[in-house]
Enzyme design. Sequence first.
Site, short mmCIF file in Angstrom:
data_model
loop_
_atom_site.label_atom_id
_atom_site.label_comp_id
_atom_site.label_asym_id
_atom_site.label_seq_id
_atom_site.Cartn_x
_atom_site.Cartn_y
_atom_site.Cartn_z
N HIS A 1 -20.55 -4.86 -11.32
CA HIS A 1 -20.54 -4.57 -9.89
C HIS A 1 -20.53 -5.84 -9.07
O HIS A 1 -21.56 -6.52 -8.93
CB HIS A 1 -21.75 -3.68 -9.54
CG HIS A 1 -21.77 -3.26 -8.11
ND1 HIS A 1 -22.93 -3.11 -7.39
CD2 HIS A 1 -20.76 -2.97 -7.25
CE1 HIS A 1 -22.63 -2.74 -6.15
NE2 HIS A 1 -21.32 -2.65 -6.04
N GLU B 1 -23.94 -7.37 -10.43
CA GLU B 1 -24.83 -6.53 -11.22
C GLU B 1 -24.09 -6.10 -12.49
O GLU B 1 -23.00 -5.55 -12.41
CB GLU B 1 -25.25 -5.28 -10.42
CG GLU B 1 -26.21 -5.57 -9.28
CD GLU B 1 -26.53 -4.34 -8.42
OE1 GLU B 1 -27.64 -4.26 -7.89
OE2 GLU B 1 -25.66 -3.46 -8.27
N SER C 1 -19.92 1.40 -7.13
CA SER C 1 -21.08 1.02 -6.32
C SER C 1 -22.27 1.91 -6.61
O SER C 1 -23.40 1.57 -6.25
CB SER C 1 -20.76 1.17 -4.83
OG SER C 1 -19.60 0.49 -4.50
N ASN D 1 -27.35 -1.43 -3.78
CA ASN D 1 -26.86 -0.33 -2.95
C ASN D 1 -27.92 0.70 -2.63
O ASN D 1 -27.86 1.37 -1.61
CB ASN D 1 -25.64 0.33 -3.60
CG ASN D 1 -24.37 -0.31 -3.10
OD1 ASN D 1 -24.23 -0.55 -1.90
ND2 ASN D 1 -23.46 -0.61 -3.99
P1 NAD Z 1 -9.93 0.38 -1.64
O1 NAD Z 1 -9.76 1.71 -1.00
O2 NAD Z 1 -9.82 -0.85 -0.81
O3 NAD Z 1 -8.86 0.22 -2.85
C1 NAD Z 1 -8.72 1.17 -3.88
C2 NAD Z 1 -7.35 0.97 -4.53
O4 NAD Z 1 -7.30 1.84 -5.68
C3 NAD Z 1 -6.17 1.36 -3.62
O5 NAD Z 1 -5.21 0.31 -3.60
C4 NAD Z 1 -5.59 2.61 -4.29
O6 NAD Z 1 -4.17 2.70 -4.17
C5 NAD Z 1 -6.01 2.40 -5.74
N1 NAD Z 1 -6.10 3.63 -6.53
C6 NAD Z 1 -6.62 4.82 -6.17
N2 NAD Z 1 -6.57 5.69 -7.21
C7 NAD Z 1 -6.02 5.01 -8.24
C8 NAD Z 1 -5.71 5.35 -9.58
N3 NAD Z 1 -5.96 6.57 -10.06
N4 NAD Z 1 -5.17 4.40 -10.39
C9 NAD Z 1 -4.90 3.15 -9.90
N5 NAD Z 1 -5.15 2.78 -8.64
C10 NAD Z 1 -5.71 3.70 -7.82
O7 NAD Z 1 -11.34 0.45 -2.41
P2 NAD Z 1 -12.37 -0.75 -2.67
O8 NAD Z 1 -13.16 -0.99 -1.43
O9 NAD Z 1 -11.67 -1.89 -3.33
O10 NAD Z 1 -13.38 -0.04 -3.70
C11 NAD Z 1 -13.01 0.14 -5.05
C12 NAD Z 1 -14.26 0.40 -5.88
O11 NAD Z 1 -15.15 -0.71 -5.74
C13 NAD Z 1 -15.05 1.65 -5.48
O12 NAD Z 1 -15.60 2.21 -6.65
C14 NAD Z 1 -16.13 1.08 -4.59
O13 NAD Z 1 -17.28 1.89 -4.55
C15 NAD Z 1 -16.42 -0.24 -5.28
N6 NAD Z 1 -17.00 -1.28 -4.43
C16 NAD Z 1 -16.56 -1.47 -3.15
C17 NAD Z 1 -17.12 -2.48 -2.38
C18 NAD Z 1 -16.64 -2.74 -0.98
O14 NAD Z 1 -17.33 -3.46 -0.25
N7 NAD Z 1 -15.50 -2.21 -0.56
C19 NAD Z 1 -18.13 -3.30 -2.90
C20 NAD Z 1 -18.54 -3.11 -4.23
C21 NAD Z 1 -17.98 -2.08 -4.97
#
Ligand code: NAD
Length: 279
Positions: A137, A149, A116, A187
Site C-alpha cells: 500500500h 504498508e 486502501s 486509512n
Molecule cells: P484511478 O481511478 O486514478 O485509476 C484506476 C485505473 O484503473 C484507471 O486508469 C482505470 O482505467 C483502470 N482500471 C479499472 N479497472 C481495470 C481493470 N479491470 N483492469 C485494468 N485496469 C483497470 O484510481 P487510483 O486512485 O490510482 O486508485 C487505484 C487503487 O489504489 C485503489 O485500490 C485505491 O483504493 C488505491 N489507492 C489510492 C490512493 C489515492 O490516493 N488515490 C492511495 C492509496 C491507494
Amino acid sequence: MIIGICGAGTMGRGIAIASLTAGHGVVIFDISDEALTAARNNVIEQLRKAVEKGKLDAAACAIAEQNIVTGSSIDVMSTADIVIEAIAERLDIKHALFTELERVCRPDAILASNTSSISIASLARCLVNPSRFAGLHFFNPAHIMKLVEVIKGPRTSADVVTTCVEFAKGLGKTPVVAADAPGFIVNRIARNYYNESQRIVMEGAASISQVDTLMKGIGFKMGPFELMDLIGVDVNLDVTKSQWEQFFHEPRFTPSLLQQQYVDAGLHGKKTSGGFFSY
Ligand code: NAD
C-alpha cells in the site's frame, strides 16, 4: 526486476515513477488505451522534471524512459517479477483481475494489491496459490511519499513479505508491516479526518475552506477536502464504503452524503479539474 502495474491511474503512475527511478523495468496494463497514453506521458514528464530539479541524472532518465512498456492486454504481465494492482477499489473487479493474473503470470511472481482498505484475506481467496499474495500500500503521490504498508494476509508466505519489504526499501521507501485489518493502519485513522470534517460542513459549523484552513493552521500539510481532491473524491468514497462495510456498518465510519453528492455530480477532484475546490 520487472514491476508489473495494473491500473494506469493516479497510483499506478506514481508507483511506475518510483520503480523506474530505482532502476526497475516497468510494465503497465490498463483496460483504457487513453489512460495508458496519459500515464506514459505523465511518467516521462515527471522523470524529466526530476532531472531539471537535479533529483535524477539525465542518463538514468533516458534509461528509465526506455524501460516503460504499456499494454491493454493482460498478457504484458507475463514477464513481471512483482505485479502491483492499482485498479478500482472493488472486490469483484479486483478478483476478476487476479484470477486472470494467476493465469498469465509466472508461478514465482509475487501478486500484490495497492488496495486502501480491502482485506488481503478476501482478495487472496480467488487465487489457487494465495501464499504469493500480499498488500503493498503506497501513499499518494506514490513517487514522493515514503511510507509503504506491507500487509501480510493469513496465507501470505513469510518470504513474500520479506521480498516486498526489500523491494520497498530499494525504492527508498519506509516499509511498515501491517496486520490485515480493514483500512490497515493509516486509512483507518484517516477516515475520521475526512468523515468528521464533512459532518462539520453538513451541520453548517464551518465551511469547506474554513475547515481546510484551520487544519493547515495547526500543522497538517493538507486540509481534508484538498486531500480528498488529490486522492480522488470517488476513490476516497469507495474506500470509506469498503471500510464501513468491513466494520459491519460501524456508525463512526458511515460514508458522507456530501461526498456522495460530489461523486454523483462528477466532481472527482484534481483529476476532473474540480472537486471540493476548482483547479
Ligand atoms: P484511478 O481511478 O486514478 O485509476 C484506476 C485505473 O484503473 C484507471 O486508469 C482505470 O482505467 C483502470 N482500471 C479499472 N479497472 C481495470 C481493470 N479491470 N483492469 C485494468 N485496469 C483497470 O484510481 P487510483 O486512485 O490510482 O486508485 C487505484 C487503487 O489504489 C485503489 O485500490 C485505491 O483504493 C488505491 N489507492 C489510492 C490512493 C489515492 O490516493 N488515490 C492511495 C492509496 C491507494
